[in-house]
Each structure stands twice: as structure tokens, then as C-alpha cells.
Design an enzyme around this catalytic site. Sequence first.
Site, PDB file in Angstrom:
ATOM      1  N   ASP A  96     116.322  11.916  71.171  1.00  0.00           N
ATOM      2  CA  ASP A  96     116.756  10.573  71.566  1.00  0.00           C
ATOM      3  C   ASP A  96     117.933  10.715  72.513  1.00  0.00           C
ATOM      4  O   ASP A  96     118.669  11.701  72.457  1.00  0.00           O
ATOM      5  CB  ASP A  96     117.160   9.753  70.328  1.00  0.00           C
TER       6      ASP A  96
ATOM      7  N   LYS B  95     123.192   8.329  67.284  1.00  0.00           N
ATOM      8  CA  LYS B  95     122.008   8.290  66.410  1.00  0.00           C
ATOM      9  C   LYS B  95     121.566   9.701  66.046  1.00  0.00           C
ATOM     10  O   LYS B  95     121.261  10.008  64.896  1.00  0.00           O
ATOM     11  CB  LYS B  95     120.886   7.552  67.158  1.00  0.00           C
TER      12      LYS B  95
ATOM     13  N   GLU C 232     101.326   2.057  66.446  1.00  0.00           N
ATOM     14  CA  GLU C 232     101.947   2.107  65.119  1.00  0.00           C
ATOM     15  C   GLU C 232     101.947   0.714  64.498  1.00  0.00           C
ATOM     16  O   GLU C 232     102.280  -0.261  65.153  1.00  0.00           O
ATOM     17  CB  GLU C 232     103.394   2.616  65.280  1.00  0.00           C
ATOM     18  N   PHE C 233     101.604   0.655  63.207  1.00  0.00           N
ATOM     19  CA  PHE C 233     101.513  -0.644  62.525  1.00  0.00           C
ATOM     20  C   PHE C 233     102.532  -0.783  61.397  1.00  0.00           C
ATOM     21  O   PHE C 233     102.419  -1.682  60.574  1.00  0.00           O
ATOM     22  CB  PHE C 233     100.101  -0.843  61.959  1.00  0.00           C
ATOM     23  N   LEU C 234     103.504   0.136  61.332  1.00  0.00           N
ATOM     24  CA  LEU C 234     104.412   0.113  60.181  1.00  0.00           C
ATOM     25  C   LEU C 234     105.158  -1.217  60.089  1.00  0.00           C
ATOM     26  O   LEU C 234     105.397  -1.883  61.086  1.00  0.00           O
ATOM     27  CB  LEU C 234     105.426   1.261  60.270  1.00  0.00           C
ATOM     28  N   ARG C 235     105.487  -1.571  58.856  1.00  0.00           N
ATOM     29  CA  ARG C 235     106.322  -2.759  58.609  1.00  0.00           C
ATOM     30  C   ARG C 235     107.722  -2.276  58.239  1.00  0.00           C
ATOM     31  O   ARG C 235     107.846  -1.428  57.346  1.00  0.00           O
ATOM     32  CB  ARG C 235     105.775  -3.574  57.428  1.00  0.00           C
TER      33      ARG C 235
ATOM     34  N   GLY D 189     108.565 -21.693  56.681  1.00  0.00           N
ATOM     35  CA  GLY D 189     110.017 -21.495  56.609  1.00  0.00           C
ATOM     36  C   GLY D 189     110.618 -21.529  57.995  1.00  0.00           C
ATOM     37  O   GLY D 189     110.121 -22.244  58.867  1.00  0.00           O
TER      38      GLY D 189
ATOM     39  N   CYS E  62     109.696  -7.056  66.972  1.00  0.00           N
ATOM     40  CA  CYS E  62     108.287  -6.898  67.363  1.00  0.00           C
ATOM     41  C   CYS E  62     107.566  -8.214  67.661  1.00  0.00           C
ATOM     42  O   CYS E  62     107.231  -8.469  68.808  1.00  0.00           O
ATOM     43  CB  CYS E  62     107.541  -6.105  66.296  1.00  0.00           C
TER      44      CYS E  62
HETATM   45  P1  NAD Z   1     114.383   1.078  68.659  1.00  0.00           P
HETATM   46  O1  NAD Z   1     115.124   0.348  69.714  1.00  0.00           O
HETATM   47  O2  NAD Z   1     114.872   1.064  67.247  1.00  0.00           O
HETATM   48  O3  NAD Z   1     114.234   2.620  69.082  1.00  0.00           O
HETATM   49  C1  NAD Z   1     113.938   3.059  70.357  1.00  0.00           C
HETATM   50  C2  NAD Z   1     114.693   4.377  70.563  1.00  0.00           C
HETATM   51  O4  NAD Z   1     114.290   4.973  71.794  1.00  0.00           O
HETATM   52  C3  NAD Z   1     116.203   4.202  70.654  1.00  0.00           C
HETATM   53  O5  NAD Z   1     116.845   5.005  69.669  1.00  0.00           O
HETATM   54  C4  NAD Z   1     116.556   4.663  72.072  1.00  0.00           C
HETATM   55  O6  NAD Z   1     117.816   5.289  72.163  1.00  0.00           O
HETATM   56  C5  NAD Z   1     115.417   5.630  72.344  1.00  0.00           C
HETATM   57  N1  NAD Z   1     115.199   5.932  73.751  1.00  0.00           N
HETATM   58  C6  NAD Z   1     115.208   5.086  74.810  1.00  0.00           C
HETATM   59  N2  NAD Z   1     114.931   5.758  75.943  1.00  0.00           N
HETATM   60  C7  NAD Z   1     114.736   7.043  75.605  1.00  0.00           C
HETATM   61  C8  NAD Z   1     114.398   8.222  76.332  1.00  0.00           C
HETATM   62  N3  NAD Z   1     114.200   8.183  77.650  1.00  0.00           N
HETATM   63  N4  NAD Z   1     114.269   9.376  75.671  1.00  0.00           N
HETATM   64  C9  NAD Z   1     114.471   9.431  74.331  1.00  0.00           C
HETATM   65  N5  NAD Z   1     114.787   8.348  73.593  1.00  0.00           N
HETATM   66  C10 NAD Z   1     114.912   7.171  74.217  1.00  0.00           C
HETATM   67  O7  NAD Z   1     112.892   0.521  68.713  1.00  0.00           O
HETATM   68  P2  NAD Z   1     111.766   0.594  67.567  1.00  0.00           P
HETATM   69  O8  NAD Z   1     111.848  -0.598  66.700  1.00  0.00           O
HETATM   70  O9  NAD Z   1     111.767   1.937  66.959  1.00  0.00           O
HETATM   71  O10 NAD Z   1     110.464   0.408  68.462  1.00  0.00           O
HETATM   72  C11 NAD Z   1     109.961   1.437  69.287  1.00  0.00           C
HETATM   73  C12 NAD Z   1     108.577   1.036  69.738  1.00  0.00           C
HETATM   74  O11 NAD Z   1     107.717   0.951  68.606  1.00  0.00           O
HETATM   75  C13 NAD Z   1     108.488  -0.329  70.408  1.00  0.00           C
HETATM   76  O12 NAD Z   1     107.502  -0.289  71.393  1.00  0.00           O
HETATM   77  C14 NAD Z   1     108.050  -1.237  69.289  1.00  0.00           C
HETATM   78  O13 NAD Z   1     107.397  -2.380  69.743  1.00  0.00           O
HETATM   79  C15 NAD Z   1     107.117  -0.315  68.536  1.00  0.00           C
HETATM   80  N6  NAD Z   1     106.936  -0.638  67.120  1.00  0.00           N
HETATM   81  C16 NAD Z   1     108.026  -0.907  66.352  1.00  0.00           C
HETATM   82  C17 NAD Z   1     107.846  -1.196  65.004  1.00  0.00           C
HETATM   83  C18 NAD Z   1     109.015  -1.591  64.149  1.00  0.00           C
HETATM   84  O14 NAD Z   1     108.774  -2.131  63.064  1.00  0.00           O
HETATM   85  N7  NAD Z   1     110.253  -1.355  64.536  1.00  0.00           N
HETATM   86  C19 NAD Z   1     106.558  -1.207  64.450  1.00  0.00           C
HETATM   87  C20 NAD Z   1     105.474  -0.875  65.256  1.00  0.00           C
HETATM   88  C21 NAD Z   1     105.682  -0.604  66.602  1.00  0.00           C
END
Ligand code: NAD
Length: 434
Positions: free
Chosen positions: A30, A35, A146-149, A253, A260
Site C-alpha cells: 500500500d 497503514k 469481491e462481495f465481502l460485507r 430507516g 460501496c
Molecule cells: P479503502 O479506501 O479502504 O482501501 C484502498 C487502499 O488502496 C488504501 O489503503 C489506499 O492507500 C490504497 N492505494 C491507493 N492507491 C494505491 C496504489 N497505487 N498502490 C497501492 N495501494 C494503493 O477501500 P476499500 O473499501 O478497501 O475498497 C477497495 C475496493 O474494493 C473498491 O473498489 C471497493 O468498491 C471494493 N469493495 C469494497 C468492499 C468493502 O466492503 N469495503 C467490498 C467489496 C468491494
Amino acid sequence: MRLSVIGCGYLGAVHAAAMASIGHEVVGIDVDEAKIAALRAGSAPFFEPGLSEILTSGVASGRLTFTTEMAAASGAAVHFLAVGTPQTTGGHAADLTFVNAAVEGLLPYLRPGDIVAGKSTVPVGTAARLAALIEPTGATLVWNPEFLREGWAVQDTVDPDRLVVGVTAGATDVVQTMKDVYHTAVAKGTPFIVTDYATAELVKVAANAFLATKISFINAMAEVAEVTGADVTQLADAIGFDQRIGRRFLGAGIGFGGGCLPKDIRAFTARAEELGRAESVGFLREVDAINLRRRDRAVQLVVGALDGVVFQKKVAVLGAAFKPHSDDIRDSPALEVASRLKGLGADVVVTDPQALENAARVHPQLTYEPSLDETLRGADVVVLVTEWDEYRRQLTPEHAGSLVAQRVVVDGRNSYDPALWRAAGWTYYGMGRP
Ligand code: NAD
């Protein structure tokens, strides 16, 4: 297997730790140094039940490492892309800056035979574009949404409902490698759907669009219930018994939020417009509008409950996270309601079991109080906005009543039994309930 996970946010950190927990050797990468420092120390940079345990054991085993150096991806058989795809500033489309940068950064380290597995949620057509960049290295792109909740992310990653892998025609070796990655889920017989890129990308946004629609559907019924005296909770119970409908995601609600659903339905609408299919998902604009109106409604209910005089009234806001079991405050309806009441001059005090630090960073104008009792003490109105068990199940109307100045509650999640609260002397307001 050796795996790299690029982007260690809510998705990536969980994915990296979960993959190590099932025996893989994983490097998480990252750009966020703080982080990475936390993860390297085995400490979860956000609240997610079960994550600390698998993180600590993964790091201790030596199978799970974290770095800010993309070069560390070298030698991994599969590179997962898990960076963010937020909403663009000033528009509805997804911002692909991070995805593009991650792929650019990874290209020099790819070897023939490597797999790049996209997990981020992206507009349909992105995978085909990225594949053209990746193919010259001899690596192959698959799309593995990814479908995680959040709140159940560890369990959902290790034991998902289904696995979807989008590939180009004839990529059988690649499919086998992806099955090897998810060997525990595959051994359990988890549905494993192999498809093309476009379908894989669309499965994810379609799933989120459906869930958002279901929530906004019941919230639309709540709006109608409010002008007719009907009770949306009973309505949801009654229609939910029909197995074709089902009761889940029919909780009226203050609506959905988070990192997301809101941005995904907007990005889907924007992409459909680009594809000349705006009308096909035009209903998602209404889904979004209904959702945002419920936040207005909650504010109206609080103002009404205070007889229109909000200035310097103490409003106890229970919840800051966009949903329970998470400290994620991205597009949190709870915080929007709290901020708007503060903007009207109320003395707003917000409590939450996990999200106060994140909330204070983004909304420093609000007052935060970790103790539920202190939040309730002297309140003129109590507003439930995030249905943590602490507020929903453990808080009794008698106990809350012994602390507040006025027994008035606005139940933004329809979590309470109105009869119980009214019997304890409370004036109760729900969402779409008489
Ligand atoms: P997030 O913002 O928590 O994490 C994204 C991470 O990517 C950050 O830590 C950021 O520093 C890092 N990052 C950015 N540019 C980078 C680079 N060039 N190299 C390395 N790291 C880099 O976001 P998230 O919630 O984890 O979501 C990530 C993706 O997954 C999104 O597309 C989201 O829609 C998808 N998604 C999220 C969830 C969820 O519940 N959070 C579920 C399914 C899908």
C-alpha cells in the site's frame, strides 16, 4: 502459493490476512505508510471483527508481510488489485486513478505466467482495457470481484457465498490457479462461476444495485406509510413471508451509506450513460434520491420532536459508523443527520463503540462521547442512527429514561419496540411507523 495484494484498505488488508490464514505466503502493498506500519506490527488499522487475530497470527508465522515497495510483488503467482475506486469529485463516475496507478506500478514486476486478479469494483469495460496493458508482460488478467460485507469481512473472504472469475476465452490454466488460491472454499463446494470480463464486472455492480434497490423500495413504502398511518415494519414482515421477496434488506430507516452502495450505484448509472443505456438503470437515480430523502426525514422528525426549537437542545446521537460492526464512516447517514442537526444549532453529542476517531477526523465540529450514559445524560431527544447491539438490544427504555431530560426518541433504524418505549413514558418516532 505466493500472492501479492495491492491496496490494503478494508478489502485488501482482510484479503491479505485471510489468504495467509489459509496457507498462502502473502505480501500486502500500500502507498499509505501509516497503514503499512500498523499492519506490519500485526495491528488492524480499522475495526473488523476477527481481523486482528488472523493478522497477528499471519505476521507471526512469517507468511504475511506488508510493505510500501511495489517491487515486493515480484515472484508472486497472483497479484490482487484491491485499491479504492471512489466517486469522482464533482461527478458520479468511478475514479480509476488508483487502479491505473497500481497497474502502472505493477507492470515492471510482472513475469510471464503471473496472474493479475482485479478485486476492486470497476465500471464494466475496465478489465478489457487493463488486460491490454498487462498482456505484453506475458501475465494474464482475471476479474475476481469481491462481495465481502464489512463487519463480516473475514468470514466472507474465507468462506464466500460464491466466487466469480472473469477470464478471456480458453484460459483454463488460469482458472485452475484461481481455484488453487481459494482451495478451502473450492473444497467446500462453493459455487465457482467462470465467465467473461464484462459479466464479472457487472455481477458486482448488479448485486449492489439490487441490494440498494431493495432498501430504497421499503423506504419508499415508508414514505407512503407516513402519509397514510400505515406501519412499514408490519408491511415488511407481511411481504417478507413471501419467499420470492424475503425479509432481509427490508428494514426501513435512514437508508444505506458506506464506501460501496452509494458510489457503486452512481458509477453504474454514469457508465450506463456512456454505453447509451441510461434508461436501463434510470431507476437507480430514484433509488439514490429515496435513500437521501430518508436522511432529510430523520432530521425533520428530530426538529418536529423538539417542537421546531432546536437551538441549544441536547441531541444524543447513537451511532456514527455507516452500519454496526464497522468503524467505516464513509457516506455515513448517521453522521449526515448529526451534522445537519448541529448546523441547525443543536447541541449534538455523538457516541459510537468504534467509529468516534474516524468521525472526529472528518466532522471535527461535532462533540463525541465514548460513554453511552454520558451521551444520554440530560438529552432533550435521543436519535438512534446506527443499530449497534449496545443501543438496539442492550439499552432499555427505563435505563435511558433515567438519564435523559426528555423522554423523546427518534428511532432512525426502526430498531425499538414502540409499545415498550411508550409504556416507559417515551414519545416514540419511527421511520414509516405511526
Ligand atoms: P479503502 O479506501 O479502504 O482501501 C484502498 C487502499 O488502496 C488504501 O489503503 C489506499 O492507500 C490504497 N492505494 C491507493 N492507491 C494505491 C496504489 N497505487 N498502490 C497501492 N495501494 C494503493 O477501500 P476499500 O473499501 O478497501 O475498497 C477497495 C475496493 O474494493 C473498491 O473498489 C471497493 O468498491 C471494493 N469493495 C469494497 C468492499 C468493502 O466492503 N469495503 C467490498 C467489496 C468491494
